[in-house]
Every structure is written in C-alpha cells, then in structure tokens.
Design an enzyme around this catalytic site. Sequence first.
Site, PDB file in Angstrom:
ATOM      1  N   TYR A 289      45.804 -22.375  16.159  1.00 20.72           N
ATOM      2  CA  TYR A 289      46.769 -23.158  14.958  1.00 20.72           C
ATOM      3  C   TYR A 289      47.294 -21.311  14.302  1.00 20.72           C
ATOM      4  O   TYR A 289      48.696 -21.512  13.388  1.00 20.72           O
ATOM      5  CB  TYR A 289      45.957 -23.672  13.731  1.00 20.72           C
ATOM      6  CG  TYR A 289      46.794 -24.152  12.570  1.00 20.72           C
ATOM      7  CD1 TYR A 289      47.371 -24.817  12.468  1.00 20.72           C
ATOM      8  CD2 TYR A 289      46.502 -23.241  11.176  1.00 20.72           C
ATOM      9  CE1 TYR A 289      47.985 -25.252  11.381  1.00 20.72           C
ATOM     10  CE2 TYR A 289      47.335 -23.932  10.529  1.00 20.72           C
ATOM     11  CZ  TYR A 289      47.877 -24.713  10.176  1.00 20.72           C
ATOM     12  OH  TYR A 289      49.295 -25.127   9.816  1.00 20.72           O
TER      13      TYR A 289
ATOM     14  N   GLY B 154      59.128 -33.956  10.282  1.00 17.74           N
ATOM     15  CA  GLY B 154      57.792 -34.223   9.843  1.00 17.74           C
ATOM     16  C   GLY B 154      57.517 -34.631   8.279  1.00 17.74           C
ATOM     17  O   GLY B 154      56.573 -34.001   7.847  1.00 17.74           O
TER      18      GLY B 154
ATOM     19  N   GLY C 143      53.386 -36.628   4.346  1.00 15.24           N
ATOM     20  CA  GLY C 143      52.679 -35.084   3.594  1.00 15.24           C
ATOM     21  C   GLY C 143      53.590 -34.937   2.599  1.00 15.24           C
ATOM     22  O   GLY C 143      54.786 -34.488   2.033  1.00 15.24           O
TER      23      GLY C 143
HETATM   24  P1  NDP Z   1      50.511 -33.777   7.715  1.00 10.20           P
HETATM   25  O1  NDP Z   1      49.910 -33.919   8.866  1.00 10.20           O
HETATM   26  O2  NDP Z   1      50.386 -35.209   6.576  1.00 10.20           O
HETATM   27  O3  NDP Z   1      51.896 -34.052   8.015  1.00 10.20           O
HETATM   28  C1  NDP Z   1      52.813 -33.483   9.420  1.00 10.20           C
HETATM   29  C2  NDP Z   1      54.554 -33.941   9.409  1.00 10.20           C
HETATM   30  O4  NDP Z   1      54.789 -33.279  11.255  1.00 10.20           O
HETATM   31  C3  NDP Z   1      53.546 -35.706   9.830  1.00 10.20           C
HETATM   32  O5  NDP Z   1      55.285 -36.137   9.576  1.00 10.20           O
HETATM   33  C4  NDP Z   1      53.935 -36.130  11.947  1.00 10.20           C
HETATM   34  O6  NDP Z   1      54.273 -36.919  12.026  1.00 10.20           O
HETATM   35  C5  NDP Z   1      54.337 -34.716  12.211  1.00 10.20           C
HETATM   36  N1  NDP Z   1      54.133 -34.051  13.430  1.00 10.20           N
HETATM   37  C6  NDP Z   1      53.482 -33.470  14.164  1.00 10.20           C
HETATM   38  N2  NDP Z   1      53.124 -33.454  15.423  1.00 10.20           N
HETATM   39  C7  NDP Z   1      54.693 -34.026  15.182  1.00 10.20           C
HETATM   40  C8  NDP Z   1      55.174 -34.490  16.433  1.00 10.20           C
HETATM   41  N3  NDP Z   1      54.575 -34.346  17.703  1.00 10.20           N
HETATM   42  N4  NDP Z   1      56.805 -34.278  16.647  1.00 10.20           N
HETATM   43  C9  NDP Z   1      57.320 -35.020  15.937  1.00 10.20           C
HETATM   44  N5  NDP Z   1      56.186 -34.888  14.796  1.00 10.20           N
HETATM   45  C10 NDP Z   1      55.307 -34.502  14.424  1.00 10.20           C
HETATM   46  O7  NDP Z   1      49.529 -32.918   7.474  1.00 10.20           O
HETATM   47  P2  NDP Z   1      50.539 -31.193   5.998  1.00 10.20           P
HETATM   48  O8  NDP Z   1      51.882 -32.352   5.275  1.00 10.20           O
HETATM   49  O9  NDP Z   1      50.054 -31.283   5.512  1.00 10.20           O
HETATM   50  O10 NDP Z   1      51.715 -30.488   7.163  1.00 10.20           O
HETATM   51  C11 NDP Z   1      53.007 -29.723   6.963  1.00 10.20           C
HETATM   52  C12 NDP Z   1      52.972 -28.837   7.092  1.00 10.20           C
HETATM   53  O11 NDP Z   1      52.169 -27.673   6.310  1.00 10.20           O
HETATM   54  C13 NDP Z   1      52.195 -28.415   8.585  1.00 10.20           C
HETATM   55  O12 NDP Z   1      53.756 -27.035   9.559  1.00 10.20           O
HETATM   56  C14 NDP Z   1      51.120 -27.269   8.602  1.00 10.20           C
HETATM   57  O13 NDP Z   1      50.587 -26.735   9.088  1.00 10.20           O
HETATM   58  C15 NDP Z   1      51.653 -26.586   7.496  1.00 10.20           C
HETATM   59  N6  NDP Z   1      50.172 -26.793   6.081  1.00 10.20           N
HETATM   60  C16 NDP Z   1      49.887 -26.833   5.831  1.00 10.20           C
HETATM   61  C17 NDP Z   1      48.954 -26.699   5.302  1.00 10.20           C
HETATM   62  C18 NDP Z   1      47.475 -27.996   4.055  1.00 10.20           C
HETATM   63  O14 NDP Z   1      46.471 -27.657   3.481  1.00 10.20           O
HETATM   64  N7  NDP Z   1      48.232 -29.336   3.871  1.00 10.20           N
HETATM   65  C19 NDP Z   1      48.151 -25.247   4.685  1.00 10.20           C
HETATM   66  C20 NDP Z   1      49.015 -24.584   5.086  1.00 10.20           C
HETATM   67  C21 NDP Z   1      50.311 -25.384   6.183  1.00 10.20           C
HETATM   68  P3  NDP Z   1      52.750 -37.881  12.036  1.00 10.20           P
HETATM   69  O15 NDP Z   1      51.940 -38.107  10.909  1.00 10.20           O
HETATM   70  O16 NDP Z   1      53.777 -39.036  12.979  1.00 10.20           O
HETATM   71  O17 NDP Z   1      52.018 -37.519  13.244  1.00 10.20           O
END
Ligand code: NDP
Length: 279
Positions: free
Chosen positions: A163, A9, A13
């Site tokens: 979640y 991912g 982000g």
């Molecule tokens: P983003 O949505 O910005 O990034 C999520 C990433 O996961 C993206 O690169 C996305 O790809 C990828 N992803 C999701 N589903 C799939 C899939 N089926 N196959 C491949 N890639 C996938 O969110 P964040 O950066 O915020 O999240 C990163 C982690 O941090 C997550 O695990 C989230 O639960 C955790 N988190 C985030 C918080 C926040 O406040 N933001 C707080 C606590 C935890 P694509 O862009 O193509 O969808």
Amino acid sequence: MSKTILITGSSTGIGKAGALELGRRGWKVFVHARSTERGIPVLDELKQNAPNADFSLVTGDVSSIEQVKSLAKQVKEQTNTLDVLWNNAGLTLNERQVSVDGWEMTMAINHLAPFVLTRELLPLIEPVQGRVITTSSGAYAFGSFNWDDWMNEKSTYNSFKAYSNSKLANILFTRELARRVNAQAVTVHCFHPGLVSTDFGKPREEEKQKSYIPGPLVRSLFMIDAKAGADTGVFLAEDPSARNINGNFWFKRKVRKTNRFVNDVNAAKLWELSEKATS
Ligand code: NDP
C-alpha cells in the site's frame, strides 16, 4: 458555465463526500463506481442530498486497464472538456493478488489506473487549463521501490508495504506528470487526506481487502469524517491559489515536504515502468 469533475471511487468515503460537496457548489460531477449496480443507489443518495446538483454515473472496475479505458470513453462521450480529474479510488489488500492484466493488484488499482486514466483524459483537461489530483497518503513515507521487483513478485508480500509503495507511486506520478505537461495548461497535485473514517479496509466481495476496521472509540478519537477528509481535495480542485503550484504533495491545504525517495530520477523511472506495463 459550471465546471466539470470526474472523481474515481466516489461510491463511498472521501470520493463520495467530495462529489457531494462539489455538486452542491454547482459543479457537474461524474460519479464513478465499479459497476452500475454499485453506483445507482449512490447516485440516488447524492441526488437526494443535493437535488439541484448535476451528477452523472460512470462505471468500471479500475483493476482492469481495459475497464479504465472504457471509463475514460464514457466520460469522453458525455463531455468535451474536463476541469478536474480526481484520481481517488484505492484500497489495501491483505494478500498478494494479481489483476487481469497480470500486475500486483494494489499497484494496479492505486497507481496504474490513475496513470492510464489521466493519459486518456488529458486531451479533455488541457484545453480548459484543468487540474489532475490524486489521493495519496502519508503512508507513502513507508514506501520504497526495488526497481527490479516493483510488482512484488520476488519478495515476501506485506500489505502495508504494498500500500505504501502504491501511495509513494502517486507522489512520483504527480511529480513526473507535472514535469511533462505544460504547466500553463495543466496543474497536478496529490494529497494526504488525514486519518479518515470511511469504508477503507472494509472487506469487499470483489477483493480480499485488508480487514482493518477501527472500533467506534478509535474512530471518534483519532479519525476525521469523510467530508473533512475530502477538504484538501475540494480545495485543490477549485481554489485559485492552487493553480500555479505544480507537482506537489499537500496536507491540510498546504504543500508538504516529502522524503528523499521522491526525486526526479525515481519519478522518471516509475513513469517508464508504468508506460511499459500499460502499453
Ligand atoms: P473507501 O474504501 O471508503 O473508498 C474507496 C473507493 O475506491 C470506493 O468507492 C471503492 O469502491 C473504490 N474502489 C476500490 N477498488 C476499486 C476498483 N477495483 N474499481 C473501482 N473502484 C474501486 O476508502 P477512502 O474513501 O478512505 O479512500 C479513498 C482514497 O483515500 C484511497 O485512495 C485511499 O488510499 C486514500 N486514503 C485514505 C485514508 C483514510 O484514512 N481513509 C488515509 C490516506 C489515504 P467500492 O466501494 O465499490 O469498493
């Protein structure tokens, strides 16, 4: 020799910010995106921002166990060793969906994918005494498992609960993996990144994601940026002080206490169910 990391991912982000930071610090970074189309522009952007860094693109939709295995294969074809696997890809969904393998989608992406990927890549991590890091969340505290219905087939679906359960699963997985691996060979961590202003919650074409996009005021007042959100992950990847502490949940570079649900019995139970679900 430079160290090597795979960050799932990392197309946006926290993952992308972590990739940029570690790339700039001289790491070889496997940047993961769900597809080549999604990944190429990200790779170009990263290379523009860190011209001397070593980035390689690997791909796969991690909702599919087959694609998680293909992702692992792509990494194995390009390196014999991996210093760090950072399981970071994750999402929240506004309605119950089912993965191609038949599992509740949030749990499939946020927990089963790291479970499978880690086990596939451990043979590359062990020889270099590497680390496994998973991005969990403070939302774990709202999770709890009914083991007879851990895929939410019987009870009413609630996106936040689903979640939270998946993020609790990240912590239980970290605990059990740490117990199972040789602590001399592999260090295992998970962490809460804070409330981070990213694409989290932004609707994607692929999944009906929970549409939770805070406005600019909320973002600027209460949320940190992606680079700050990646900070503890980057720290856990490379800081020597994080080498000898195993199986814990971190926040702001410190080990944090977890709740009563995080115990050895639940960690072992989840492992057993995950093994059955993915074999
Ligand atoms: P983003 O949505 O910005 O990034 C999520 C990433 O996961 C993206 O690169 C996305 O790809 C990828 N992803 C999701 N589903 C799939 C899939 N089926 N196959 C491949 N890639 C996938 O969110 P964040 O950066 O915020 O999240 C990163 C982690 O941090 C997550 O695990 C989230 O639960 C955790 N988190 C985030 C918080 C926040 O406040 N933001 C707080 C606590 C935890 P694509 O862009 O193509 O969808």
